[in-house]
Write a protein that holds these residues in place. Structure first.
Motif: not given
Length: 602
Positions: A34, A38-39, A42
């Protein structure tokens, strides 16, 4: 060597990638780890995909060599000064965006992608001051010859459907303007003193004269029209015949005639008498950039030169031990020359006899490799003879499979005269170019679910270093039990060691072409013609030949480190998993990865 890793338009470290033939590249499978942010992940994935796409569009021929058929009807104009400037601007924009991403917010796998992308962009931008586009052709590497070799339909240009035929015709129509741009670039090179040495262009000239046909129908580029698949309708055949007639006769053949005339009448008289890259404007710095990109290290040319001399001495020591087993009693340095004179090591009469030996070796390896490898590519490996047009200047090489399964990985064997084809080096050559060398690396990387720029990218030091390391595994597999086969392995190792000496000698020490040829003939027992072909390769591809030995020495060093640290826990299959399991890495990143594995395994 492998076709995909020949020097490209910018000679950047980032190699042109490829994608599925029927659609734009898809994002890699999500990482099992993980992302902390997350940004950030991306943003990195979007940037990586855009970077890959920019490479593929800039040089679509190299892209399709790798299996990306999205641009199979384009050749690009990477040698255009305008397009080149735009590409460097893209690199700068990509680098700015990358540096804005917080690396600490990425998981381990994405951090590796970040580091590789940072390395590739930094390396690519180091080439900006050096006008490689002013040297668009040589005896080893030119777009007209590449496209001519596609005419058979056996290469990276499929020729099975009407759409395929139209795509190739489109490329041929674009080749005329490319040729004119190449001539304009070379004229600019003449003005600025950026030209190739005379001997290499003397070698290249017959290739380009041969491409000029007496008639449209006699052109090699017209070959597809003579080999229409039976499934084509009469209407399709008529339309394609006209399409190829217009592309070849109306545009391409006249352009090739202009090129041949220019090379003979203008360029050859303006070529230089010097041999090394340091004779060019800013050539010393230019060579340093090439060395860094091809070895992925900070090693200086003098350090590499000394490594080469040390390896040559070590291998000559091995010659001293193996020579008597072959019936040779002279000085160790003379063993290669003696072997070259022995008729028993040149047993072939036909090309097919050569290929059959490789096929038997391939079958033998299929029973031995599972003991050493967990990871193996699913894509098949085929064995083929090099097309006749390029045999005189080609080296044995590997081309990767198409990702859609339409083309296997291919080991191309170069047989100019089967009666002069030596048998002693065949085992080690196949280990390098076939399995477990290039095929186990390049084909496997396509199947690992990596981001596209890693999935199809690469660097010379890892790629050629792995293939040279793969040769050494022949001893463990019992493939060098015959003294002559072990000699063949040693002699190929000697080739890679001698390259370190002559490449740095030519481009930093003022060695002449003749001096380098003499060193090669004396060290390797090559004929004058064989030595000349090798040395002229290094004259136009400075630094490229350094990656083999530098990369291999690093992998061997890491294996010994792991064996020493882990003792009985060391598993050769797991070591190979670690080296191959995450694709191609710059050597510093590979070293860090192996060290982490050693620490975790303890």
């Amino acid at each position: 060597m492998t076709q995909i890793f020949k020097l490209g338009a910018l000679a950047a470290a980032a190699m042109i990638a490829c994608a599925p033939a029927t659609a734009a590249p898809q994002a890699a499978a999500p990482s099992k780890q993980a992302a902390a942010n997350p940004q950030a992940a991306k943003a990195l994935n979007v940037l990586a995909d855009e970077y890959y796409d920019a490479l593929a569009r800039f040089d679509p021929v190299s892209s399709s060599e790798s299996g990306d058929n999205r641009f199979i009807d384009q050749i690009g104009m990477s040698i255009s000064p305008t397009e080149r400037a735009k590409q460097f601007a893209r690199y700068k924009a990509f680098q700015k965006r990358l540096r804005a991403i917080k690396r600490d917010g990425l998981n381990t796998r994405d951090q590796t992608s970040y580091d590789i992308l940072d390395y590739e962009l930094t390396t690519a931008l180091r080439f900006e001051p050096f006008p490689e586009h002013l040297l668009p052709i040589n005896q080893m590497d030119s777009l007209p010859v590449t496209l001519a070799n596609y005419a058979s339909g056996q290469g990276a240009q499929p020729l099975t459907t009407v759409k395929d035929y139209r795509a190739y015709a489109s490329r041929l129509a674009q080749l005329g303007p490319w040729v004119d741009q190449a001539v304009a670039n070379m004229r600019e090179g003449i003005k600025r003193g950026i030209v190739h040495p005379k001997p290499v262009m003397t070698s290249a000239l017959p290739q380009f004269k041969q491409l000029v046909a007496a008639s449209t129908e006699a052109s090699i580029y017209y070959t597809p029209v003579k080999n229409f698949p039976a499934s084509f309708s009469d209407a399709d055949k008529r339309a394609l015949t006209k399409l190829y007639g217009d592309a070849v006769g109306g545009k391409l053949n006249p352009a090739l005639a202009r090129l041949a005339t220019f090379l003979e009448k203008e360029y050859l008289p303006a070529t230089r008498t010097s041999s090394g890259w340091n004779a060019l404007p800013n050539g010393a710095d230019w060579y340093l950039v090439r060395v860094a990109s091809q070895t992925t290290t900070n090693l200086k040319p003098e350090e590499i030169h000394q490594i080469g001399l040390k390896e040559v001495a070590r291998i000559q020591g091995e010659f001293g031990r193996i020579g008597p087993k072959m019936g040779y009693t002279g000085p160790a340095a003379g063993l290669p020359g003696w072997v070259a004179q022995q008729a028993k090591f040149k047993p072939f009469k036909t090309e097919q006899e050569v290929i059959e030996v490789y096929r038997k070796l391939d079958a033998q390896l299929r029973t031995k490799l599972p003991v050493m490898f967990n990871l193996k590519p699913k894509a098949p490996l085929d064995l083929r003879l090099e097309p006749e047009l390029s045999r005189a200047t080609a080296s044995d090489h590997y081309t990767p499979p198409a990702v859609d399964g339409t083309r296997p990985g291919v080991f191309w064997s170069v047989v100019n005269d089967p009666r002069q084809y030596g048998s002693t080096g065949m085992v080690t050559l196949y280990l390098h170019e076939g399995a477990p060398g290039h095929h186990f690396h390049i084909a496997l990387v396509q199947e690992l679910g990596l981001p596209n720029f890693r999935r199809f990218g690469g660097n010379n030091a890892f790629t050629e270093g792995w293939a040279l390391y793969a040769e050494t595994l022949g001893k463990e597999m019992g493939l060098f039990d015959k003294p002559e086969d072990y000699f063949g392995h040693l002699n190929d190792e000697m080739l890679r060691a001698a390259r370190l000496v002559v490449d740095t000698g030519l481009h930093t020490k003022g060695w002449s072409r003749e001096q380098a040829i003499k060193y090669f003939s004396e060290t390797l027992g090559y004929s004058e013609a064989e030595s000349r072909a090798q040395i002229e390769r290094y004259m136009v591809w400075p630094g490229q030949a350094l990656g083999y030995k530098i990369g291999s020495l690093k992998i061997v060093e890491l294996r010994r480190r792991a064996e020493s640290a882990l003792g009985a826990k060391f598993d050769i299959r797991k070591f190979h998993d670690i080296v191959l399991g995450e694709g191609t890495l710059p050597l510093s990143l590979l070293e860090a990865k192996v060290d982490r594995w050693i620490a975790a395994s303890k």
